[in-house]
Motif scaffolding. Sequence first.
Motif, mmCIF file in Angstrom:
data_model
loop_
_atom_site.group_PDB
_atom_site.id
_atom_site.type_symbol
_atom_site.label_atom_id
_atom_site.label_comp_id
_atom_site.label_asym_id
_atom_site.label_seq_id
_atom_site.Cartn_x
_atom_site.Cartn_y
_atom_site.Cartn_z
ATOM 1 N N VAL A 177 -2.181 6.800 7.293
ATOM 2 C CA VAL A 177 -2.985 5.807 6.344
ATOM 3 C C VAL A 177 -3.495 4.884 7.125
ATOM 4 O O VAL A 177 -2.511 4.312 8.114
ATOM 5 C CB VAL A 177 -1.944 5.239 5.183
ATOM 6 C CG1 VAL A 177 -2.791 4.599 4.489
ATOM 7 C CG2 VAL A 177 -1.226 6.537 4.517
ATOM 8 N N GLY A 178 -4.682 4.872 7.143
ATOM 9 C CA GLY A 178 -5.567 3.892 7.893
ATOM 10 C C GLY A 178 -5.623 2.531 7.484
ATOM 11 O O GLY A 178 -6.762 1.836 6.935
ATOM 12 N N PHE A 179 -4.099 2.053 6.986
ATOM 13 C CA PHE A 179 -4.135 0.847 6.688
ATOM 14 C C PHE A 179 -2.867 0.069 7.218
ATOM 15 O O PHE A 179 -1.629 0.373 6.913
ATOM 16 C CB PHE A 179 -4.094 0.565 4.821
ATOM 17 C CG PHE A 179 -4.032 -0.644 4.241
ATOM 18 C CD1 PHE A 179 -5.223 -1.254 3.837
ATOM 19 C CD2 PHE A 179 -3.053 -1.258 4.001
ATOM 20 C CE1 PHE A 179 -5.393 -2.251 3.356
ATOM 21 C CE2 PHE A 179 -3.037 -2.435 3.254
ATOM 22 C CZ PHE A 179 -4.142 -2.964 3.092
ATOM 23 N N PHE A 180 -2.921 -0.861 8.267
ATOM 24 C CA PHE A 180 -1.911 -1.089 9.036
ATOM 25 C C PHE A 180 -2.045 -2.684 9.438
ATOM 26 O O PHE A 180 -3.014 -3.103 9.422
ATOM 27 C CB PHE A 180 -1.537 -0.175 10.054
ATOM 28 C CG PHE A 180 -2.942 0.097 11.153
ATOM 29 C CD1 PHE A 180 -2.933 -0.569 12.221
ATOM 30 C CD2 PHE A 180 -3.642 1.212 10.672
ATOM 31 C CE1 PHE A 180 -4.170 -0.390 12.957
ATOM 32 C CE2 PHE A 180 -4.869 1.356 11.549
ATOM 33 C CZ PHE A 180 -4.978 0.804 12.982
ATOM 34 N N ALA A 181 -0.942 -3.196 9.962
ATOM 35 C CA ALA A 181 -0.798 -4.479 10.495
ATOM 36 C C ALA A 181 -0.828 -4.378 12.024
ATOM 37 O O ALA A 181 -0.022 -3.551 12.519
ATOM 38 C CB ALA A 181 0.445 -5.172 10.302
ATOM 39 N N THR A 182 -1.469 -5.381 12.881
ATOM 40 C CA THR A 182 -1.437 -5.424 14.282
ATOM 41 C C THR A 182 -0.534 -6.731 14.871
ATOM 42 O O THR A 182 0.091 -6.570 15.688
ATOM 43 C CB THR A 182 -2.799 -5.483 14.963
ATOM 44 O OG1 THR A 182 -3.447 -6.510 14.468
ATOM 45 C CG2 THR A 182 -3.505 -3.878 14.608
ATOM 46 N N MET A 241 0.854 -1.272 0.181
ATOM 47 C CA MET A 241 -0.046 -0.027 0.015
ATOM 48 C C MET A 241 0.742 1.204 -0.047
ATOM 49 O O MET A 241 0.560 2.285 -0.779
ATOM 50 C CB MET A 241 -0.796 -0.003 1.179
ATOM 51 C CG MET A 241 -1.909 1.098 1.267
ATOM 52 S SD MET A 241 -2.971 1.268 -0.107
ATOM 53 C CE MET A 241 -4.060 -0.209 0.281
ATOM 54 N N GLU A 242 1.951 1.184 0.639
ATOM 55 C CA GLU A 242 2.700 2.462 0.676
ATOM 56 C C GLU A 242 3.487 2.563 -0.557
ATOM 57 O O GLU A 242 3.517 3.763 -0.795
ATOM 58 C CB GLU A 242 3.695 2.204 1.907
ATOM 59 C CG GLU A 242 4.921 3.241 2.062
ATOM 60 C CD GLU A 242 5.674 3.399 3.277
ATOM 61 O OE1 GLU A 242 6.394 4.248 3.647
ATOM 62 O OE2 GLU A 242 5.465 2.276 4.111
ATOM 63 N N LYS A 298 -13.006 4.059 0.935
ATOM 64 C CA LYS A 298 -11.813 5.065 0.736
ATOM 65 C C LYS A 298 -10.981 4.787 1.932
ATOM 66 O O LYS A 298 -11.585 4.927 3.141
ATOM 67 C CB LYS A 298 -12.474 6.462 0.863
ATOM 68 C CG LYS A 298 -13.106 6.779 -0.213
ATOM 69 C CD LYS A 298 -13.948 8.450 -0.220
ATOM 70 C CE LYS A 298 -14.825 8.574 -1.384
ATOM 71 N NZ LYS A 298 -15.909 7.760 -1.782
ATOM 72 N N ILE A 299 -9.804 4.587 1.879
ATOM 73 C CA ILE A 299 -8.937 4.332 3.123
ATOM 74 C C ILE A 299 -8.302 5.767 3.669
ATOM 75 O O ILE A 299 -7.947 6.679 3.057
ATOM 76 C CB ILE A 299 -7.673 3.592 2.574
ATOM 77 C CG1 ILE A 299 -8.082 2.193 2.270
ATOM 78 C CG2 ILE A 299 -6.736 3.536 3.665
ATOM 79 C CD1 ILE A 299 -7.020 1.501 1.657
ATOM 80 N N ALA A 300 -8.604 5.835 4.864
ATOM 81 C CA ALA A 300 -8.556 7.250 5.748
ATOM 82 C C ALA A 300 -6.951 7.491 5.446
ATOM 83 O O ALA A 300 -6.052 6.548 5.551
ATOM 84 C CB ALA A 300 -8.755 7.032 7.133
ATOM 85 N N GLY A 301 -6.600 8.865 5.160
ATOM 86 C CA GLY A 301 -5.396 9.203 4.825
ATOM 87 C C GLY A 301 -4.585 8.848 3.663
ATOM 88 O O GLY A 301 -3.460 9.522 3.566
ATOM 89 N N ALA A 302 -5.309 8.188 2.650
ATOM 90 C CA ALA A 302 -4.578 7.522 1.629
ATOM 91 C C ALA A 302 -4.357 8.570 0.588
ATOM 92 O O ALA A 302 -3.277 8.748 0.127
ATOM 93 C CB ALA A 302 -5.393 6.450 1.114
ATOM 94 N N GLU A 303 -5.504 9.491 0.484
ATOM 95 C CA GLU A 303 -5.083 10.919 -0.500
ATOM 96 C C GLU A 303 -4.087 11.766 0.019
ATOM 97 O O GLU A 303 -3.433 12.268 -0.586
ATOM 98 C CB GLU A 303 -6.695 11.369 -0.559
ATOM 99 C CG GLU A 303 -6.518 12.478 -1.849
ATOM 100 C CD GLU A 303 -7.704 13.102 -2.158
ATOM 101 O OE1 GLU A 303 -7.930 13.663 -2.952
ATOM 102 O OE2 GLU A 303 -8.752 12.845 -1.269
ATOM 103 N N ALA A 304 -4.185 11.968 1.328
ATOM 104 C CA ALA A 304 -3.193 13.017 1.836
ATOM 105 C C ALA A 304 -1.908 12.632 1.729
ATOM 106 O O ALA A 304 -0.745 13.155 1.518
ATOM 107 C CB ALA A 304 -3.325 13.296 3.431
ATOM 108 N N TYR A 305 -1.640 11.279 2.168
ATOM 109 C CA TYR A 305 -0.029 10.801 1.760
ATOM 110 C C TYR A 305 0.185 10.589 0.305
ATOM 111 O O TYR A 305 1.265 10.924 0.167
ATOM 112 C CB TYR A 305 -0.219 9.047 2.277
ATOM 113 C CG TYR A 305 1.219 8.757 2.428
ATOM 114 C CD1 TYR A 305 2.156 8.977 3.196
ATOM 115 C CD2 TYR A 305 1.535 7.691 1.396
ATOM 116 C CE1 TYR A 305 3.627 8.396 2.971
ATOM 117 C CE2 TYR A 305 2.990 7.181 1.237
ATOM 118 C CZ TYR A 305 3.657 7.618 2.289
ATOM 119 O OH TYR A 305 5.015 7.096 1.953
#
Length: 881
Positions: free
Chosen positions: A349-354, A190-191, A212-219
């Motif tokens: 970006v609201g796309f992450f691993a826990t 994604m990055e 729409k993934i949060a923060g994706a457009e801003a990044y």
Amino acid sequence: MKKTQRMLALALVLAMAFTALFALVACQSECEKNGHKWDNGKCTVCNEVCEHPDGYSEIDGRCPTCGKGIVEDGAYWVDDNDGEYSYRMAPSDIPTAWNLHTYESASSTYILDYTGDALYTFDYNEDATGFVIVPSMASAMPVDVTAQYAGQYGIGADETENKAYKISLKDNLKFDNGDPITAETFVESMELLLNPDAANFRADNVYMNNLKIAGAEAYAKQGQSVVTDNGATGEYAEEDLVKGEDGIYKTPEGYDIYITVADGLSWLGGNPLAAYVNAYGSAYFGMEAYEQLIALANEDGRVAITDESLDLLEGVITAVPAWGESRADAFNYFVYIVNYPVADYDGTVGFFATDDNSLVVVLKNEMEDNFYLRYELCTSFFLVHPGKYRECIDMSSGLYTNDYGTSIDKFIGYGPYKLTTYVADSKIVLTRNPYWHGYYEFDMYGQYQTDNVVYTKVTEDSIRLEMFLKGELESYGLQAADMADFINSDYLYYTDSESTWYLAMNPDFDTLEANQATATPVVAGNAVIKTVLDITEFRQGLSYALDREAFNLELSPTSGIAKALLSAMIVADPESGLTYRATEEGKDAILEFWGLADQWGDGKEYLTKDDAIASITGFDPEGAKALFETAYEKAVARGDITADMIASGKWEVQLCIGMPSEGNFYQKGSEFLQKCWTEAVKGTSFEGHVTFINSQVLGSTTFGEYLRNGSVDLLFGVGYSGSMFDPYSMMDCFTGSLQYDPLTDKNDVYLDIEIDGKVLRASLYAWTSECLLGETIKCDVIGADGKATGEKVDVRAGTSDDPALRVKILAKVEAKVMTLANIFPLMTDSSASLKSMRVQYKTEEYVVGLGFGGISHYRYARTDAEWEDYIEEQGGTLNYK
């Protein structure tokens, strides 16, 4: 008994015989190949496999008596194949690139569809009459974890649902080279997708669609300053602005916002306010106020919004009643600037691993856990092999380039098949990927019998048919010349698709004028004219002059006449299965476009809407002639065709037809169009003055760009695939990054829709690419005089909103796109194909969303070697008649 019933009965008998023959052998051999001992109908070692071999169904993978399968989870079961099975096809083109982050053409999916996977996927329901969405790379369905991230990634402190979902991954995911795939691998991909240096074509898919993934457009846009025409978006009215201590107003988010005199404005046709003031002066504007206003402007022609500047703007636009505006219209002259700051991926970006097997997706806009969320999650989120991908990045020139997905050594997949042969412009071979998780899963047993998927480029239909009859292909799409020979074949299958094919144009006067200046005339000595294509009536004439029925009969006899942008296969309500075209709104869109909205009902030409729609052929040669004549008059009045040209007769309107490939469809199709339009202009002022040239072969990957940048004048037989269950997001294809006609600014096209008793106006882009995708838009309320009243109404029509409102907006948008006269519906994507004698489909009836089963469910009566022997026994040619 009808033919289809006879075919189904025969297929069932063959399937039962096939099952009985192989059931016992498969069950016993599975244990014995693992060193186990088979005794008295069961395995003495594991003792958990099927104990009823005589009733075991190899195709279903389970015993209908005890419900068990013949293998345990974790066992690699594909060695059951007693030979090689290859599914071979012969497309007219081969992709040149297949980078998941940048691909544009459907041909790229020849590789991507088989070497990729998804978190969730479509599969058959229990009785194989419909579909269900099931986990693939995921190990379970998504879990709402919104409450855990309240106050982060744009989630409100009091929001508890529908904004964040946890997806658990299987623990045996691997790339086709054996490298592990974890949740962090998805995050790295994604990055890379959102890398602002890359500007990847597919990046906006994760922030412009329903999900729409949060923060994706801003990044992705970090470091950019994006100037937006407020009149086009309707985002901010005067009362929405926030006054700072310095007296300067900003948006509630803190964006800079200005009165502009120099920026082009959509509602002024792309012209700045200064151009209108200079042209009309005091006849429309308050000139004294204007001079004071521009004295406050910065070097970009923008004025900070203060009480003083707002008063001055009011004086400019309200001084003369003829201009017809009030202070409430001031927002039309605003532009706001979003400065995207440099940002770290983590925390933005609201796309992450826990952990290794847990992925969290945070959404900008809420989505309920319903069909649409799970449909959007039928994706890999553009997963790539991060290490290999980075090796392919080159910034030595100071510009970002990436050749990932251009050769075997620059690509690593993760699907059921692996790319093993790629010969440019010639051949693709994909073979079984032994690392794919599905081959180790109990529930997948019996699927994917195919060992190899083979594509060989063939441009001639006659050669393709010859190969099929020699047993060298597993399917063959019938052409017009073949129908008489094979219409009664027992191996003939008809398929309807969600796609529609179009006649597409991208007219822009300036671009056409530049092109005609360098064009070589077809007739020596002629002046070349291209700007006529900018005249709406000329494009409409081309459409009405086209006999679609004859076109289909000659080129694709199984296709129907397309009467709208969206096909009859598109589903408006996935829960009920209601198709969009069956809705009243869907029917009204067709009738509105073809001018039949008032032609049905008691005492009228057609009794019902369906009767009126059934009458549409799209072919009106006399109407076309009238449109051509109107276009001619406009071209003369505008100076496109001069008096000297008319006097000499030495002029030609030259149309460059784009050729995506060298296949027969495009070669013969171009010939048909040229003959059709040459005949159509006879008896008009264009007779003898319309000429044609074919472009060079544009390539299956890049043909769309040639129309988008104006290098060719038109394309035909082109369209979009996918979105069978989401026509709302599909409409973004006509206004977003995939549109064929971007030179028509969809922010400059306005559409009025009546909602809750009020007529609301917004740009076509706002309705389509924002409102239907879950963004709230501000609409002007329009009065009886057709002007804005100053009242604003917020509208949103996303996946969680009123379905009836979504359908209403969808229909109005579809009709509006068609009335632009850039994209004309041409033909439905219906096909007739012959299936190889050795291939068995999952179902004999077409199932929406799954077709006949696809490669995962195909079964074979003979191995490749046995098939060759059989063909030889038949004399080298098979009889499919």
